[in-house]
Design a protein around this motif. Structure first.
Motif, mmCIF file in Angstrom:
data_model
loop_
_atom_site.group_PDB
_atom_site.id
_atom_site.type_symbol
_atom_site.label_atom_id
_atom_site.label_comp_id
_atom_site.label_asym_id
_atom_site.label_seq_id
_atom_site.Cartn_x
_atom_site.Cartn_y
_atom_site.Cartn_z
ATOM 1 N N ASN A 1 1.005 -1.204 0.034
ATOM 2 C CA ASN A 1 0.070 -0.018 0.079
ATOM 3 C C ASN A 1 0.918 1.141 -0.073
ATOM 4 O O ASN A 1 1.950 1.266 0.299
ATOM 5 C CB ASN A 1 -0.937 -0.105 1.358
ATOM 6 C CG ASN A 1 -1.772 -1.098 1.301
ATOM 7 O OD1 ASN A 1 -2.703 -1.254 0.165
ATOM 8 N ND2 ASN A 1 -1.643 -1.913 2.278
ATOM 9 N N ASP B 1 1.269 3.733 1.793
ATOM 10 C CA ASP B 1 1.739 4.036 3.237
ATOM 11 C C ASP B 1 2.757 3.139 3.626
ATOM 12 O O ASP B 1 3.326 3.069 4.779
ATOM 13 C CB ASP B 1 0.897 4.390 4.236
ATOM 14 C CG ASP B 1 0.095 2.969 4.731
ATOM 15 O OD1 ASP B 1 0.308 2.096 3.931
ATOM 16 O OD2 ASP B 1 -0.461 2.950 5.691
ATOM 17 N N ARG C 1 -9.481 -3.216 12.835
ATOM 18 C CA ARG C 1 -9.708 -3.340 11.253
ATOM 19 C C ARG C 1 -11.087 -2.570 10.881
ATOM 20 O O ARG C 1 -11.703 -3.122 11.209
ATOM 21 C CB ARG C 1 -9.232 -4.641 10.571
ATOM 22 C CG ARG C 1 -7.862 -5.033 11.020
ATOM 23 C CD ARG C 1 -7.338 -6.234 10.435
ATOM 24 N NE ARG C 1 -7.565 -6.138 8.833
ATOM 25 C CZ ARG C 1 -7.242 -7.267 7.979
ATOM 26 N NH1 ARG C 1 -7.224 -8.429 8.497
ATOM 27 N NH2 ARG C 1 -7.121 -7.012 6.678
ATOM 28 N N LYS D 1 -10.158 4.085 0.417
ATOM 29 C CA LYS D 1 -9.574 3.413 1.747
ATOM 30 C C LYS D 1 -8.343 4.207 2.172
ATOM 31 O O LYS D 1 -8.035 4.117 3.572
ATOM 32 C CB LYS D 1 -8.876 2.090 1.037
ATOM 33 C CG LYS D 1 -7.709 1.380 1.766
ATOM 34 C CD LYS D 1 -7.462 0.134 1.061
ATOM 35 C CE LYS D 1 -6.208 -0.820 1.336
ATOM 36 N NZ LYS D 1 -6.209 -2.085 1.085
ATOM 37 N N ILE D 2 -7.485 4.864 1.481
ATOM 38 C CA ILE D 2 -6.608 5.913 1.959
ATOM 39 C C ILE D 2 -7.019 6.992 2.589
ATOM 40 O O ILE D 2 -6.522 7.329 3.882
ATOM 41 C CB ILE D 2 -5.575 6.171 0.733
ATOM 42 C CG1 ILE D 2 -4.917 4.902 0.249
ATOM 43 C CG2 ILE D 2 -4.453 7.153 1.336
ATOM 44 C CD1 ILE D 2 -4.241 5.330 -1.224
ATOM 45 N N LEU E 1 -5.402 4.965 10.871
ATOM 46 C CA LEU E 1 -5.169 3.602 10.753
ATOM 47 C C LEU E 1 -4.207 3.374 9.622
ATOM 48 O O LEU E 1 -3.923 4.260 8.700
ATOM 49 C CB LEU E 1 -6.388 3.005 10.396
ATOM 50 C CG LEU E 1 -7.334 2.742 11.396
ATOM 51 C CD1 LEU E 1 -8.801 2.081 10.873
ATOM 52 C CD2 LEU E 1 -6.872 1.839 12.461
ATOM 53 N N PRO E 2 -3.151 2.635 9.622
ATOM 54 C CA PRO E 2 -2.427 2.257 8.412
ATOM 55 C C PRO E 2 -3.307 1.667 7.471
ATOM 56 O O PRO E 2 -4.810 1.332 7.447
ATOM 57 C CB PRO E 2 -1.517 0.976 8.967
ATOM 58 C CG PRO E 2 -1.666 0.986 10.278
ATOM 59 C CD PRO E 2 -3.063 1.390 10.735
ATOM 60 N N VAL E 3 -2.878 2.097 6.144
ATOM 61 C CA VAL E 3 -3.823 1.791 4.856
ATOM 62 C C VAL E 3 -4.218 0.190 4.882
ATOM 63 O O VAL E 3 -5.286 0.115 4.857
ATOM 64 C CB VAL E 3 -3.192 2.188 3.659
ATOM 65 C CG1 VAL E 3 -4.123 1.829 2.283
ATOM 66 C CG2 VAL E 3 -2.850 3.614 3.665
ATOM 67 N N ASP E 4 -3.445 -0.753 5.301
ATOM 68 C CA ASP E 4 -3.741 -2.122 5.151
ATOM 69 C C ASP E 4 -5.023 -2.280 6.017
ATOM 70 O O ASP E 4 -5.476 -3.478 5.959
ATOM 71 C CB ASP E 4 -2.504 -2.783 5.311
ATOM 72 C CG ASP E 4 -2.174 -3.057 6.623
ATOM 73 O OD1 ASP E 4 -1.826 -1.721 7.200
ATOM 74 O OD2 ASP E 4 -1.871 -3.702 7.512
ATOM 75 N N LYS E 5 -5.187 -1.525 6.989
ATOM 76 C CA LYS E 5 -6.210 -1.964 8.085
ATOM 77 C C LYS E 5 -7.762 -1.587 7.655
ATOM 78 O O LYS E 5 -8.618 -1.845 8.268
ATOM 79 C CB LYS E 5 -5.959 -1.225 9.431
ATOM 80 C CG LYS E 5 -4.517 -2.014 10.120
ATOM 81 C CD LYS E 5 -4.550 -3.399 10.189
ATOM 82 C CE LYS E 5 -3.298 -3.967 10.936
ATOM 83 N NZ LYS E 5 -2.375 -4.174 9.997
ATOM 84 N N ARG F 1 -10.551 -1.864 4.643
ATOM 85 C CA ARG F 1 -10.894 -2.734 3.708
ATOM 86 C C ARG F 1 -12.371 -2.163 2.824
ATOM 87 O O ARG F 1 -13.051 -1.825 3.802
ATOM 88 C CB ARG F 1 -11.239 -3.984 4.099
ATOM 89 C CG ARG F 1 -11.757 -5.002 3.072
ATOM 90 C CD ARG F 1 -11.827 -6.313 3.495
ATOM 91 N NE ARG F 1 -12.191 -7.235 2.636
ATOM 92 C CZ ARG F 1 -12.343 -8.571 2.959
ATOM 93 N NH1 ARG F 1 -12.358 -9.158 4.230
ATOM 94 N NH2 ARG F 1 -12.622 -9.448 1.865
#
Lengths: 763, 763
Positions: free
Chosen positions: A468, A470, B206, B220-221, B229-233, B235
């Motif tokens: 991603n 970030d 998440r 999402k970003i 939150l970090p982007v991967d968290k 969805r």
């Protein structure tokens, strides 16, 4: 900024821990969908019969029934991934006939608005059976020519293999040891029964199945074949899973296929769940073996010949007819570097419930026999059992006699050394006490297992690592986590390889629609095969990232490393760029680039490395009751590298408990094909109060082909427990029980026989 | 086995057609989750105010309320993907203050067990406002120094750009044409309102959001930033979507952010849906423009200078403050090869409802002005309007004056030629009739749009093509399909490139967790940018496949092609291997391989190619009522290549209808900042009975950078309709209405003025 590992080797909590402990994690049984129907299965009351006629009219006219399916409409899907290797073999996956081959074999299923109606409707299905003669004894079934359980006869698979020259081997021996061993039909007893499926066959001809299978990507192919669909039209989504241990390998007999056809017929989602009783009676268990072993040994204790005869009872279908038989040969041949060996094994159908995969997959059976016999060798030759193993085991640099796979990591000596020390092996005689009727004794055994199926079955793995913007990572994998925690291990491996914090890795759901092909969770392969694939995918992504970084900060890529999310020059650590900055620039700032960093890895592992282990057990046996009390169990396993030591310890402890159950209490009891102990009152698994002190020693030999040196530990952990316990019991009371489980009765019988023998000798 | 296309160019049915027509497709409003709460929004009654105090105590003590969130706790997220380019710009995405800037601006939201309770609870929130002076007129707001809608003042964006030498250009002109045009605030009016979100913030930190955004990966970003939150968290899962047209670009004002925070607070999933009235009043609409145009033209009709002044009303926030302003310049400059041009544009805040993206994105506004003025030029110079366009348009080999992007495909001549012929342009005068009070007239206009945002904003796309072992393909893409059908088009492109049947391609859900980064569906980019990325991913997969095939059948890879799922030697078509056979061998038969064929493509397109179009319109205008009846509309669009002609025709027809509405009936009417026509009774979109005969001509110019020659058609389709209609009305009755929509009143006013002018002249 050194090279020490940052998250690999640490016992980080599981990524799904919070979901699980708070009850938010959805297991199969928790699934609900709009318009969902509930299905139940009608099963055969006979062990062997032809279904002459099924009249579903009355069931169909039940007001709440929406669909009925019968054995005449659906194939049974029987077989392992090996059957996908050729089109011809694949055809053999599907059996469509009207024969039932064990009590509880599915005959029909009903989908209704609620479960009660489905159960009611089952009683409205009229089935006419023609009973057929049933066979329950595998030895009898082997010989039987008239009654055929399957068209091709009752021998499902015959395996005959010789290495070296077995006759010559026996000639070179100073001593011959022979014995016969019988193992039991242990059930996996996962906390969650093996048997919930929600199938949703869309009007667009696409089938979505929520199944807890260990092999979502493989059953996708199986179901596509069963329903006549292209593979892309079937989607398997795996919910959280409460344990598998082999019992969820592939499809559950009848479950997903019938559920899918019911959904196709009803045009609605259908859920089917088995009861615990159905789980015991109609899902797969560990194959019972009859093993005849003959060893040739020199007076120095060197094995010169091993002759193994095996008969494996596969029950009515034998989905894993070849596998565990073959694996017991492989493990039997591989553990000791005996140059001459022969294996002659038969997998035989009987009209009994299913056998299939179970943790260890043939190894606990052969190990019980082999290591019991080795104990006899040690005693006879007066060699310490540890010393005997050290003399014979196949270690570093040696090759597997069947696959030529080299042993590249070998922690056996360390396992034996540390295990013996911790256990106080040398001092064991001093601890031999006689307290009332209780006699103390000690025993040990060794084992070898392997990771993955590299040389025996198709064993592909794949993973996708997507960065991603970030700097966090989405890891896309279809590798099933059945509760053992491989998803956490994958996140650790990806984070370590990429040099980013563990918390910045998320894993995809296990959904075949979007994840690359993984052949499944079996054979202790996920940490090793899956983990190395994740590492490879991460390495690919990293290489692209470092190439971009090199261009941006003008440092050769091979001088760049990543740590804590920062890319830096190893020669000048002050010079660097944050991963997140670089990614933002690539994806967003530079309008000419727009590249997302993605690494994909697919393929097989180069090896199927051995994992070594040993068990030291001290028991007290009550000579009046035959009761066995395990005083202490010390086990040591060479796991290559413990990616997550807490997980490894959990695996080992859990496996040892299964091993103790296998040794002492577990096993399905059948009478005329009917399972008598189909519940946890009658089928005795260990209770908390039965659990002895278990000392776990983790040995790290650093497997060069494994991710950060790791090998898979899961299956090894219950392979050597029964033999060590049997040897300890023998040490305590002189009774060598050769048939599992080692019940109080068998010990008493043994004591009784000894008493009679002594009585005979006495006068 | 020729090279003709097998599925590209065919009007195959949509892959989601059955789900949609049977009602199985789940749209946002259909979503339900276990334990889900329902949320409603409290909105400002004032156009401009400071929220001094919010007391939520009473609402929180409502027995069914589970969470309340206020403006003080959540940021407003305002801006386009361009703000992700730098960390500094990204900070500007988030506004956290207690100011409300338009009537219905969110102030708080409540999540309750049911929607009724949530509505009840809204009335229990006590808000104290300090009213601020409000500005409604953009020209006034520009000049205003004391009342500032945002900290930096009321000018959201100023764009001043000159190419060539504008003064010199006017000097070279024989004639100067000048006029002022005003456009309306059209609403997208998607069939499904823009405003359902289900947010589920897990206890593991998440966040899963079901949102119909056109840009799942971008929001999402955005959401990760808003929630820390970090982007991967985060969805984003996109349900089926009932139309977008720009209105779902990025986040819906307040919706996803408030919903997510409510879910975090309540620990449960939360659903929020706006009513149609909220959709009209509080989501984005097309920016109204005030345009002043000045053209310099030679006596031969060659444009020598174009001076454009624009003021764009962005409403209270201006998430797209620069975009459509810049785009109207870009399209204005690009359509005609006028060497000297200047654009001086302002985006201005007012205390009115939001404006944002809408199909055409600034082009319908500039086109209405530019092509109305060109019509005046043609009349004045006595040049046929078609001829005038042919003289001036920027065609093959020319470069865009701002981006230097070359025109590589040019169907303008064919559009004009075929359009004129089909319409009977030359014979139009003959059809001029006077039936009672009805006067007939004809008009035309041209347009240019572009595909994707290659030179203006970050425009990454990505796709993954995964082969299944039977030769079918799973295509993984995060490219949103808002109903236009790009998923079907992608499947066609993948099937064509891979040489496999269309039916053997399946598409993933639009789920950011597992799909690679796609910047979203906007700017007519999916067929072009998305499609070429899919083709590239497929080509990569194919290359690997053919390399393997080459090894297996011993034919050089460059001599291999695939057709109908068979790889064959072009020099010896009898020699070949089925894709499914090869894949099975690679994945399963060959234990040493186990490779799944996967192709991944990511990046941007090399160009933003122009799509050309023209509209010919015949109208009847009633001079007594001012009513306009469209007799006939002929339009021609150069789409490069119609991957799916039925889709293209659908896009064009739909776009033309929006264009007709823009011309004649649509536009939000506000009074003191309040939207007066917030429903379909008062806001008039075309009804079925209003739809005229529309002849669609598809021109294929074969864009070399596009997939199979394709360009994107979506946005062009409503850019030139209003100007053509305005020109036809002028032709019919001599009234040039310069303010949209062209209502009956405005025509009557025009006729009235003409009458008075004639009256004046008469005596």
């Amino acid at each position: 900024m050194g090279d020490e590992l940052s998250v690999v080797g640490k016992s980080v909590p599981r990524i799904d821990a919070i979901d699980k402990v708070t009850g938010r994690a959805k297991y199969g049984i928790d699934l609900k969908m709009g318009g969902m129907l509930y299905a139940k299965m009608l099963r055969s009351p006979y062990p062997h019969a032809r279904v002459v006629k099924i009249d579903t009219t009355r069931a169909e006219s039940h007001p709440n029934v929406r669909a009925v399916v019968t054995i005449n409409e659906v194939p049974k899907v029987i077989g392992t991934i090996g059957k996908l290797r050729t089109e011809e073999a694949k055809k053999g996956l599907y059996i469509q006939d009207n024969i039932v081959r064990f009590i509880e074999d599915p005959v029909a299923a009903v989908a209704a608005e609620d479960e009660e109606s489905a159960i009611e409707a089952l009683s409205l299905i009229d089935v006419e059976y023609e009973q057929l003669p049933a066979l329950f004894d595998p030895l009898q079934a082997m010989e039987e020519k008239t009654v055929k359980i399957h068209e091709g006869g009752n021998i499902a698979f015959h395996l005959l293999k010789e290495i070296g020259d077995i006759e010559q081997g026996f000639k070179e021996a100073d001593y011959i040891f022979e014995d016969r061993f019988v193992t039991s039909k242990q059930k996996q007893c996962a906390m969650e029964p093996f048997s919930t499926c929600v199938a949703d066959y869309g009007l667009d001809g696409r089938l979505t199945v929520h199944s807890s299978s260990q092999r979502p990507h493989v059953i996708k192919i199986y179901l596509a074949g069963a329903l006549g669909l292209p593979v892309d039209k079937v989607r398997i989504i795996k919910p959280y899973t409460g344990g598998a241990f082999g019992g969820r390998d592939y499809l559950i007999h009848g479950l997903e296929v019938m559920c899918s056809v019911l959904s196709r017929k009803a045009g609605r989602p259908v859920k089917m769940s088995f009861t615990r009783e159905e789980d015991f009676e109609a899902t797969e268990a560990r194959h019972p073996f009859i093993l005849e072993l003959k060893f040739g040994v020199t007076k120095d204790g060197i094995l010169t010949a091993m002759d193994i005869k095996a008969v494996k009872d596969v029950g009515g279908y034998g989905p894993h007819a070849p596998g565990p038989l073959s694996n017991s040969m492989r493990k039997g041949f591989a553990l000791y570097k005996c140059p001459n060996a022969r294996f002659d094994g038969y997998a035989v159908y009987t009209n009994k419930s299913l056998c299939g995969a179970f943790r260890g997959y043939g190894n606990p059976q052969i190990n019980f026999a082999q290591e019991s016999l080795m104990d006899a060798v040690a005693e006879k030759l007066g060699i310490d059992p540890v010393e005997l193993r050290l003399k014979n085991y196949r270690g570093l640099g040696e090759k597997d006699p069947l696959t030529a796979d080299e042993v590249r990591s070998d922690g056996m000596k360390e396992c034996l050394g540390k295990g013996a020390t911790k256990f106080g092996w040398k001092e064991r005689e001093k601890r031999k006490t006689t307290v009332g009727t209780r006699r103390r004794g000690a025993g040990m055994s060794c084992l070898l297992h392997t990771c993955g199926g590299r040389f025996s079955i198709p064993d592909p793995a794949a993973a996708t690592v997507m960065f991603n913007s970030d700097g966090s990572v989405s890891l896309v994998t279809g590798a099933a986590d059945d509760g053992q925690g491989n998803r956490t291990v994958f996140a650790q491996i990806a984070a370590e390889e990429l040099g980013i914090p563990f918390e910045q890795v998320s894993l995809s759901d296990t959904d075949t629609e979007v994840t690359p092909f993984d052949s499944g969770t079996h054979g202790s392969r996920q940490t090793y095969v899956g983990g190395r694939t994740v590492k490879k995918a991460a390495a690919k992504a990293k290489a692209v990232l470092l190439e971009y970084a090199s261009q941006r900060i003008n440092v050769p890529a091979d001088r760049l490393k990543i740590k804590n999310g920062v890319i830096y020059d190893v020669k000048n650590p002050e010079k660097g760029i944050r991963v997140s900055d670089l990614l933002r620039k690539l994806q967003f700032e530079d309008l000419d680039c727009g590249e997302q960093i993605i690494g994909v890895a697919t393929g097989v592992a180069p090896s199927s490395p051995p994992i070594f282990g040993t068990n030291f057990v001290e028991v007290e046996v009550d000579i009046e009751t035959g009761e066995v009390h395990i005083v202490k169990l010390v086990c040591a396993f060479d796991v290559g590298k413990a990616i997550n030591p807490a997980h490894v310890e959990g695996q080992i402890t859990g496996g040892e408990l299964t091993g103790i159950g296998y040794a002492l209490t577990e096993g399905l009891v059948t009478k005329e094909g009917r399972v008598l102990n189909n519940n946890f009152t009658d089928y005795r698994i260990l209770r908390t109060c039965d659990v002895p002190e278990i000392d776990v020693i983790i040995v790290e030999s650093n497997e060069p082909t494994g991710p950060f040196g790791a090998k898979g530990v899961g299956e090894a952990t219950n392979a050597g427990t029964a033999s060590a316990i049997a040897n300890a019991i023998y040490d305590a009371v002189g009774v060598r029980v050769k048939e599992l489980p080692i019940t109080q009765e068998k010990i008493l019988d043994g004591l009784d026989l000894m008493g009679r023998a002594e009585t005979k000798r006495a006068p």
